[in-house]
Design a protein around this motif. Structure first.
Motif, PDB file in Angstrom:
ATOM      1  N   UNK A   1      23.238  68.688 -58.883  1.00 50.09           N
ATOM      2  CA  UNK A   1      21.783  68.760 -58.814  1.00 50.09           C
ATOM      3  C   UNK A   1      21.225  67.667 -57.910  1.00 50.09           C
ATOM      4  N   UNK A   2      21.929  66.552 -57.829  1.00 42.17           N
ATOM      5  CA  UNK A   2      21.477  65.406 -57.027  1.00 42.17           C
ATOM      6  C   UNK A   2      21.781  65.591 -55.548  1.00 42.17           C
ATOM      7  N   UNK A   3      22.570  66.610 -55.203  1.00 45.10           N
ATOM      8  CA  UNK A   3      22.932  66.903 -53.817  1.00 45.10           C
ATOM      9  C   UNK A   3      23.467  65.671 -53.081  1.00 45.10           C
ATOM     10  N   UNK A   4      24.542  65.073 -53.574  1.00 49.68           N
ATOM     11  CA  UNK A   4      25.100  63.893 -52.899  1.00 49.68           C
ATOM     12  C   UNK A   4      25.557  64.237 -51.480  1.00 49.68           C
ATOM     13  N   UNK A   5      25.329  63.328 -50.556  1.00 45.89           N
ATOM     14  CA  UNK A   5      25.637  63.580 -49.145  1.00 45.89           C
ATOM     15  C   UNK A   5      26.851  62.809 -48.668  1.00 45.89           C
ATOM     16  N   UNK A   6      27.268  61.803 -49.403  1.00 47.14           N
ATOM     17  CA  UNK A   6      28.449  61.024 -49.052  1.00 47.14           C
ATOM     18  C   UNK A   6      29.336  60.887 -50.282  1.00 47.14           C
ATOM     19  N   UNK A   7      30.582  60.478 -50.062  1.00 41.92           N
ATOM     20  CA  UNK A   7      31.487  60.287 -51.195  1.00 41.92           C
ATOM     21  C   UNK A   7      31.004  59.167 -52.100  1.00 41.92           C
ATOM     22  N   UNK A   8      30.406  58.132 -51.531  1.00 43.64           N
ATOM     23  CA  UNK A   8      29.872  57.049 -52.360  1.00 43.64           C
ATOM     24  C   UNK A   8      28.738  57.559 -53.245  1.00 43.64           C
TER      25      UNK A   8
ATOM     26  N   UNK B   1      28.771  57.641 -57.307  1.00 39.23           N
ATOM     27  CA  UNK B   1      27.670  57.043 -58.062  1.00 39.23           C
ATOM     28  C   UNK B   1      27.069  58.050 -59.035  1.00 39.23           C
ATOM     29  N   UNK B   2      26.895  59.290 -58.578  1.00 39.35           N
ATOM     30  CA  UNK B   2      26.318  60.327 -59.438  1.00 39.35           C
ATOM     31  C   UNK B   2      27.234  60.630 -60.618  1.00 39.35           C
ATOM     32  N   UNK B   3      28.542  60.622 -60.389  1.00 34.48           N
ATOM     33  CA  UNK B   3      29.493  60.869 -61.477  1.00 34.48           C
ATOM     34  C   UNK B   3      29.405  59.741 -62.506  1.00 34.48           C
ATOM     35  N   UNK B   4      29.341  58.494 -62.038  1.00 29.34           N
ATOM     36  CA  UNK B   4      29.190  57.363 -62.957  1.00 29.34           C
ATOM     37  C   UNK B   4      27.940  57.528 -63.819  1.00 29.34           C
ATOM     38  N   UNK B   5      26.836  57.878 -63.190  1.00 27.54           N
ATOM     39  CA  UNK B   5      25.570  58.012 -63.917  1.00 27.54           C
ATOM     40  C   UNK B   5      25.656  59.107 -64.970  1.00 27.54           C
TER      41      UNK B   5
END
Length: 207
Positions: free
Chosen positions: A153-160, A164-168
Motif C-alpha cells: 500500500x505504501x508503494x515503496x520505490x527502493x529496497x531501503x 523500512x515498510x516491512x519493519x513498520x
C-alpha cells in the motif's frame, strides 16, 4: 512458527508463499520481470508477538540465498538473542520451521535441537511437520499475506523503503490479532483431523 519469504520491489507475490489448491490445473500464466529486486525476510510468529524481520543479505544489502550456514548465523546471532531481549522463557518455547534444506541440514538441527530439547517441530525434529502444510502454517495462511497487503500500500520505490515498510508493519501487528490467528489455527487443526489431512478450502481467516 517461522519461515522466510521474498518481498519483491515490483509488488510481485512469490508463488512459493502463496499456494493454490484446486482439483484441476487453472492454466494461468503470470508474467513477471526477470531478476526483480527483492528482499528475503525471516520472521517468527507466536501468540503474543512477531519476532523479526531479519533480512538475509550480503554486505552490500543484496538478497542472498538462505543456506544452512546463513540460517545458523541468523538463529545464533538474531533469534536467540531476541528471545532473551524480550525476556521470553526459552524453556517454554516450541520452535517450528518447515522442511527446507537450510532448516533441516545437520548444522541447523545441531544448533536448534539443544536450545529447544524435545520441542522442535520439524522434519528430523522431535515432532514431525507435514511437508506440504500451508493450511496449517501461520506464516503461510496469515503473516506473509497480511504484511504484503500493508507494505505494498505504501508503494515503496527502493529496497531501503521496502525494508523500512516491512519493519513498520511487523511492529504494528497487535497481540489481539495474533490471539485471533492462533484461535483460527486451532480450528484448522481440528478440521484437518476431521478431514483426515485433506486440504481445507473452506477455512476462512478472520482477523
Amino acid at each position: 512458527m517461522s519461515d522466510e519469504a521474498h518481498f519483491h520491489l515490483n509488488s510481485m507475490v512469490n508463488q512459493q508463499n502463496c499456494r493454490y489448491w484446486a482439483n484441476e490445473n487453472p492454466q494461468q500464466l503470470h508474467e513477471r520481470p526477470l531478476h526483480s529486486p527483492k528482499v528475503t525476510v525471516w520472521c517468527a510468529v507466536s501468540q503474543t508477538c512477531v519476532i523479526g524481520p531479519y533480512f538475509f543479505e550480503d554486505g552490500n544489502g543484496r538478497a542472498v540465498t538462505v543456506n544452512s550456514e546463513r540460517y545458523v548465523e541468523m538463529i545464533t546471532n538474531f533469534f536467540l538473542p531476541e528471545l532473551r531481549r524480550r525476556l521470553v522463557p526459552i524453556r517454554c518455547v516450541w520452535f517450528q520451521h518447515d522442511g527446507a534444506t537450510a532448516h533441516t541440514a545437520r548444522a541447523s538441527i545441531d544448533i536448534i535441537r539443544p536450545r529447544f530439547p524435545g520441542r522442535l517441530i520439524s522434519r528430523f525434529g522431535d515432532v514431525h511437520w507435514p511437508p506440504r502444510s500451508p493450511d496449517l502454517s501461520i506464516c503461510d495462511f496469515f503473516l506473509w499475506g497480511h504484511l504484503k497487503a500493508r507494505v505494498y500500500e505504501k508503494k515503496p520505490r527502493t529496497l531501503d523503503e521496502l525494508k523500512d515498510a516491512i519493519h513498520v508493519e511487523v511492529a504494528q501487528v497487535e497481540r489481539a490479532m495474533l490471539e485471533r490467528v492462533y484461535t483460527n489455527f486451532q480450528e484448522r487443526l481440528q478440521q484437518c483431523i476431521n478431514d483426515f489431512g485433506h486440504p481445507m478450502p473452506d477455512v476462512i481467516l478472520h482477523t
